[in-house]
Design a protein around this motif. Sequence first.
Motif, PDB file in Angstrom:
ATOM      1  N   ILE A 129      -2.413  -1.612  -0.187  1.00 37.32           N
ATOM      2  CA  ILE A 129      -0.966  -1.736  -0.340  1.00 37.32           C
ATOM      3  C   ILE A 129      -0.591  -3.190  -0.613  1.00 37.32           C
ATOM      4  O   ILE A 129       0.223  -3.491  -1.495  1.00 37.32           O
ATOM      5  CB  ILE A 129      -0.246  -1.195   0.900  1.00 37.32           C
ATOM      6  CG1 ILE A 129      -0.402   0.336   0.961  1.00 37.32           C
ATOM      7  CG2 ILE A 129       1.232  -1.578   0.882  1.00 37.32           C
ATOM      8  CD1 ILE A 129       0.086   0.954   2.255  1.00 37.32           C
ATOM      9  N   LYS A 136       3.591   1.234  -2.133  1.00 37.49           N
ATOM     10  CA  LYS A 136       4.142   1.589  -0.818  1.00 37.49           C
ATOM     11  C   LYS A 136       5.408   2.426  -0.906  1.00 37.49           C
ATOM     12  O   LYS A 136       5.865   2.968   0.095  1.00 37.49           O
ATOM     13  CB  LYS A 136       4.393   0.333   0.003  1.00 37.49           C
ATOM     14  CG  LYS A 136       5.503  -0.557  -0.511  1.00 37.49           C
ATOM     15  CD  LYS A 136       5.642  -1.778   0.389  1.00 37.49           C
ATOM     16  CE  LYS A 136       6.766  -2.699  -0.073  1.00 37.49           C
ATOM     17  NZ  LYS A 136       6.871  -3.885   0.805  1.00 37.49           N
ATOM     18  N   GLU A 169       3.550  -2.460   6.768  1.00 37.08           N
ATOM     19  CA  GLU A 169       3.556  -2.533   5.295  1.00 37.08           C
ATOM     20  C   GLU A 169       4.850  -2.004   4.682  1.00 37.08           C
ATOM     21  O   GLU A 169       5.018  -2.037   3.464  1.00 37.08           O
ATOM     22  CB  GLU A 169       2.360  -1.755   4.726  1.00 37.08           C
ATOM     23  CG  GLU A 169       1.016  -2.186   5.290  1.00 37.08           C
ATOM     24  CD  GLU A 169       0.764  -3.677   5.185  1.00 37.08           C
ATOM     25  OE1 GLU A 169       1.169  -4.276   4.162  1.00 37.08           O
ATOM     26  OE2 GLU A 169       0.173  -4.254   6.118  1.00 37.08           O
ATOM     27  N   ILE A 171       6.067   0.989   4.238  1.00 37.65           N
ATOM     28  CA  ILE A 171       6.085   2.148   3.340  1.00 37.65           C
ATOM     29  C   ILE A 171       7.385   2.899   3.586  1.00 37.65           C
ATOM     30  O   ILE A 171       7.898   2.944   4.697  1.00 37.65           O
ATOM     31  CB  ILE A 171       4.864   3.067   3.529  1.00 37.65           C
ATOM     32  CG1 ILE A 171       4.833   3.686   4.933  1.00 37.65           C
ATOM     33  CG2 ILE A 171       3.572   2.334   3.228  1.00 37.65           C
ATOM     34  CD1 ILE A 171       3.820   4.782   5.073  1.00 37.65           C
TER      35      ILE A 171
END
Length: 231
Positions: A129, A136, A169, A171
Amino acid sequence: MINLYIDESGSMTHNNLEMNNNFVICIVRVYDHEKLAKATRSFVSHHKKEIMEVDNNHIMFDDKGRFIEIKGSCLSQSLKEKFAKYLCKNYYFDLTYVVVDNSKVNKIMYENTSRAFSYFLMLSLKECIRKKIFDKHEEFNIQIDERNVKAHAKYFLEEYFSLELVYEEKISKSFKVSYHDSKDNRFIQIADLFSNLYYSNLINNDYEDLFNKMRKEGFILNEFKYPKIKR
């Protein structure tokens, strides 16, 4: 949607490290399921006689000659290489690898190999990612060979991945994890083939030319090493 299919080769162990130095996870991202499945069926059909000749324990075909599944560990060196080259004629998929040096893993981690497997996989997904290999902002659909995760771990692995990737991250869409018998999932079988190829190459270096070609042609997008080599 990002469709990922996952299998492994080698063992997570500190026993007999001379023979068990590495553990490999292969992540196959499939772009065109129909065409990749067709290519797999075509290869098996055209090489049925050769495959059956090496299938001494009736793992890939039953005793009546009916196809069950492809297993990388059962194929000869030449068949594995032929199969990989055949599938890499078209860009229906790409590969990401996780390569673990068992000798450098804390022994406590291998007291629970399902947890260790999940941890290595999660670290690799984070790296993909961050490198923008995986977007993402896409939905993730991950399918894993059920042998890799103990029954009780199946209930929290999806939540574990989701929490880690959502918070760290960022997402933004759903993250689904499911488990399958490889006999019923052609794409996990492909992950099995390519994980076995990589693992075999770590041992004997017989496929190095093939892997260099795959890297150059864009079939291998990332090779996550654990632990990371500090420079």
